[in-house]
Design a protein around this motif. Structure first.
Motif, PDB file in Angstrom:
ATOM      1  N   ALA A   3     -21.995 -13.019   0.829  1.00 19.84           N
ATOM      2  CA  ALA A   3     -21.912 -11.988   1.870  1.00 19.84           C
ATOM      3  C   ALA A   3     -20.454 -11.741   2.250  1.00 19.84           C
ATOM      4  CB  ALA A   3     -22.723 -12.401   3.096  1.00 19.84           C
ATOM      5  N   ASN A   4     -19.667 -12.804   2.388  1.00 15.03           N
ATOM      6  CA  ASN A   4     -18.246 -12.647   2.705  1.00 15.03           C
ATOM      7  C   ASN A   4     -17.506 -11.895   1.606  1.00 15.03           C
ATOM      8  OD1 ASN A   4     -18.125 -13.818   5.221  1.00 15.03           O
ATOM      9  ND2 ASN A   4     -17.691 -15.861   4.431  1.00 15.03           N
ATOM     10  N   ARG A   5     -17.796 -12.235   0.345  1.00 11.10           N
ATOM     11  CA  ARG A   5     -17.132 -11.573  -0.776  1.00 11.10           C
ATOM     12  C   ARG A   5     -17.487 -10.092  -0.823  1.00 11.10           C
ATOM     13  NH1 ARG A   5     -19.163 -10.219  -5.188  1.00 11.10           N
ATOM     14  NH2 ARG A   5     -20.885 -11.687  -5.095  1.00 11.10           N
ATOM     15  N   GLU A   6     -18.770  -9.773  -0.648  1.00 12.41           N
ATOM     16  CA  GLU A   6     -19.200  -8.373  -0.671  1.00 12.41           C
ATOM     17  C   GLU A   6     -18.586  -7.581   0.483  1.00 12.41           C
ATOM     18  OE1 GLU A   6     -23.452  -8.649  -0.726  1.00 12.41           O
ATOM     19  OE2 GLU A   6     -23.505  -9.133  -2.861  1.00 12.41           O
ATOM     20  N   ASN A   7     -18.486  -8.202   1.656  1.00 10.76           N
ATOM     21  CA  ASN A   7     -17.855  -7.536   2.791  1.00 10.76           C
ATOM     22  C   ASN A   7     -16.379  -7.258   2.519  1.00 10.76           C
ATOM     23  OD1 ASN A   7     -20.144  -7.372   4.383  1.00 10.76           O
ATOM     24  ND2 ASN A   7     -19.756  -9.305   5.416  1.00 10.76           N
ATOM     25  N   ALA A   8     -15.684  -8.228   1.937  1.00  7.97           N
ATOM     26  CA  ALA A   8     -14.263  -8.037   1.624  1.00  7.97           C
ATOM     27  C   ALA A   8     -14.083  -6.945   0.576  1.00  7.97           C
ATOM     28  CB  ALA A   8     -13.651  -9.351   1.134  1.00  7.97           C
ATOM     29  N   GLU A   9     -14.954  -6.926  -0.433  1.00 11.59           N
ATOM     30  CA  GLU A   9     -14.872  -5.881  -1.463  1.00 11.59           C
ATOM     31  C   GLU A   9     -15.113  -4.499  -0.858  1.00 11.59           C
ATOM     32  OE1 GLU A   9     -17.711  -7.142  -4.381  1.00 11.59           O
ATOM     33  OE2 GLU A   9     -16.366  -8.668  -5.204  1.00 11.59           O
ATOM     34  N   LEU A  10     -16.018  -4.411   0.089  1.00 14.93           N
ATOM     35  CA  LEU A  10     -16.299  -3.141   0.756  1.00 14.93           C
ATOM     36  C   LEU A  10     -15.074  -2.659   1.534  1.00 14.93           C
ATOM     37  CD1 LEU A  10     -18.431  -0.981   1.465  1.00 14.93           C
ATOM     38  CD2 LEU A  10     -19.084  -2.424   3.403  1.00 14.93           C
ATOM     39  N   ILE A  11     -14.422  -3.556   2.260  1.00 11.34           N
ATOM     40  CA  ILE A  11     -13.213  -3.198   3.007  1.00 11.34           C
ATOM     41  C   ILE A  11     -12.134  -2.712   2.050  1.00 11.34           C
ATOM     42  CG2 ILE A  11     -11.311  -4.100   4.411  1.00 11.34           C
ATOM     43  CD1 ILE A  11     -13.415  -6.022   5.654  1.00 11.34           C
ATOM     44  N   VAL A  12     -11.951  -3.421   0.943  1.00  5.75           N
ATOM     45  CA  VAL A  12     -10.932  -3.044  -0.044  1.00  5.75           C
ATOM     46  C   VAL A  12     -11.233  -1.668  -0.625  1.00  5.75           C
ATOM     47  CG1 VAL A  12     -10.010  -3.609  -2.330  1.00  5.75           C
ATOM     48  CG2 VAL A  12     -10.233  -5.392  -0.604  1.00  5.75           C
ATOM     49  N   ASP A  13     -12.479  -1.417  -0.983  1.00  6.60           N
ATOM     50  CA  ASP A  13     -12.844  -0.123  -1.566  1.00  6.60           C
ATOM     51  C   ASP A  13     -12.570   1.027  -0.603  1.00  6.60           C
ATOM     52  OD1 ASP A  13     -13.658  -1.428  -3.856  1.00  6.60           O
ATOM     53  OD2 ASP A  13     -15.798  -1.367  -3.358  1.00  6.60           O
ATOM     54  N   VAL A  14     -12.938   0.853   0.652  1.00  9.74           N
ATOM     55  CA  VAL A  14     -12.724   1.916   1.641  1.00  9.74           C
ATOM     56  C   VAL A  14     -11.233   2.089   1.916  1.00  9.74           C
ATOM     57  CG1 VAL A  14     -13.166   2.628   4.021  1.00  9.74           C
ATOM     58  CG2 VAL A  14     -15.013   1.671   2.658  1.00  9.74           C
ATOM     59  N   ALA A  15     -10.484   0.992   2.013  1.00 11.30           N
ATOM     60  CA  ALA A  15      -9.043   1.085   2.264  1.00 11.30           C
ATOM     61  C   ALA A  15      -8.336   1.808   1.120  1.00 11.30           C
ATOM     62  CB  ALA A  15      -8.446  -0.307   2.455  1.00 11.30           C
ATOM     63  N   LYS A  16      -8.777   1.583  -0.113  1.00 11.30           N
ATOM     64  CA  LYS A  16      -8.167   2.271  -1.259  1.00 11.30           C
ATOM     65  C   LYS A  16      -8.402   3.774  -1.192  1.00 11.30           C
ATOM     66  CE  LYS A  16      -8.015  -1.460  -4.604  1.00 11.30           C
ATOM     67  NZ  LYS A  16      -8.461  -1.957  -5.909  1.00 11.30           N
ATOM     68  N   VAL A  17      -9.538   4.176  -0.667  1.00 15.81           N
ATOM     69  CA  VAL A  17      -9.819   5.602  -0.514  1.00 15.81           C
ATOM     70  C   VAL A  17      -8.971   6.199   0.597  1.00 15.81           C
ATOM     71  CG1 VAL A  17     -11.601   7.254   0.180  1.00 15.81           C
ATOM     72  CG2 VAL A  17     -12.166   5.451  -1.439  1.00 15.81           C
ATOM     73  N   LEU A  18      -8.757   5.434   1.660  1.00 18.92           N
ATOM     74  CA  LEU A  18      -8.066   5.948   2.842  1.00 18.92           C
ATOM     75  C   LEU A  18      -6.540   5.889   2.758  1.00 18.92           C
ATOM     76  CD1 LEU A  18     -10.290   4.445   5.664  1.00 18.92           C
ATOM     77  CD2 LEU A  18     -10.256   6.794   4.844  1.00 18.92           C
ATOM     78  N   ILE A  19      -5.978   5.146   1.806  1.00 21.93           N
ATOM     79  CA  ILE A  19      -4.522   5.020   1.749  1.00 21.93           C
ATOM     80  C   ILE A  19      -3.912   6.394   1.482  1.00 21.93           C
ATOM     81  CG2 ILE A  19      -4.371   4.452  -0.702  1.00 21.93           C
ATOM     82  CD1 ILE A  19      -2.187   2.413   0.087  1.00 21.93           C
ATOM     83  N   PRO A  20      -2.833   6.744   2.157  1.00 19.27           N
ATOM     84  CA  PRO A  20      -2.239   8.075   1.997  1.00 19.27           C
ATOM     85  C   PRO A  20      -1.777   8.337   0.561  1.00 19.27           C
ATOM     86  CG  PRO A  20      -1.295   6.932   3.883  1.00 19.27           C
ATOM     87  CD  PRO A  20      -2.146   5.944   3.162  1.00 19.27           C
ATOM     88  N   GLU A  21      -1.910   9.578   0.125  1.00 18.66           N
ATOM     89  CA  GLU A  21      -1.512   9.968  -1.230  1.00 18.66           C
ATOM     90  C   GLU A  21      -0.046   9.669  -1.503  1.00 18.66           C
ATOM     91  OE1 GLU A  21      -2.972  11.125  -4.070  1.00 18.66           O
ATOM     92  OE2 GLU A  21      -4.843  10.699  -3.046  1.00 18.66           O
ATOM     93  N   ILE A  22       0.777   9.800  -0.491  1.00 14.06           N
ATOM     94  CA  ILE A  22       2.214   9.601  -0.653  1.00 14.06           C
ATOM     95  C   ILE A  22       2.528   8.166  -1.092  1.00 14.06           C
ATOM     96  CG2 ILE A  22       3.043   8.823   1.607  1.00 14.06           C
ATOM     97  CD1 ILE A  22       4.952  11.246   1.487  1.00 14.06           C
ATOM     98  N   SER A  23       1.663   7.242  -0.729  1.00 15.58           N
ATOM     99  CA  SER A  23       1.868   5.841  -1.098  1.00 15.58           C
ATOM    100  C   SER A  23       0.755   5.373  -2.034  1.00 15.58           C
ATOM    101  CB  SER A  23       1.921   4.975   0.152  1.00 15.58           C
ATOM    102  OG  SER A  23       0.776   5.198   0.928  1.00 15.58           O
ATOM    103  N   GLY A  24       0.247   6.263  -2.832  1.00 12.76           N
ATOM    104  CA  GLY A  24      -0.868   5.972  -3.725  1.00 12.76           C
ATOM    105  C   GLY A  24      -0.595   4.874  -4.729  1.00 12.76           C
ATOM    106  N   SER A  25       0.688   4.626  -5.038  1.00 14.89           N
ATOM    107  CA  SER A  25       1.000   3.563  -5.990  1.00 14.89           C
ATOM    108  C   SER A  25       0.643   2.193  -5.434  1.00 14.89           C
ATOM    109  CB  SER A  25       2.488   3.597  -6.350  1.00 14.89           C
ATOM    110  OG  SER A  25       3.269   3.366  -5.186  1.00 14.89           O
TER     111      SER A  25
END
Length: 112
Positions: free
Chosen positions: A27-49
């Motif tokens: 459950a902890n691993r799946e929660n962390a993966e979910l946070i990472v996936d959403v954060a990758k979508v939300l990161i600004p395009e200017i800092s996409g690297s």
């Protein structure tokens, strides 16, 4: 008569098996993966690297560490609002909470 309260809960938690601990770790691993996936979508395009540097790392006893990359403070502006960390946490809150509740419910059923 069945005892309730703190002592009963303490006895129940003492019965937790490695299989139940594995469910909590999952459950902890799946929660962390979910946070990472959403954060990758939300990161600004200017800092996409920096998207590839956002990851979760397993640490001891099933815990997870979400690493937003070495430039996270620069991208987020120090103490300013965090444009991808805080929204990722807020957007995933209900799902993470439900997953944790399910793990706890399964653990209680297993030891009861």
């Amino acid at each position: 008569m069945k005892k309730t309260g703190f002592s009963a809960t303490k006895r129940m938690l003492a019965k937790i098996t490695p299989e139940i601990e594995a469910k909590f770790a999952t459950a902890n691993r799946e929660n962390a993966e979910l946070i990472v996936d959403v954060a990758k979508v939300l990161i600004p395009e200017i800092s996409g690297s920096s998207r590839g540097q956002i990851k979760n790392v397993a640490v001891e006893e099933g815990a997870q560490l979400v690493d937003f990359g070495p430039k996270a403070k620069v991208i987020e502006g120090g103490q300013a609002p965090r444009p991808f960390k805080n929204p990722a946490m807020k957007a995933t809150h209900k799902k993470r909470r439900a997953r944790n509740k399910k793990a706890i419910r399964d653990a209680i059923k297993a030891v009861s």
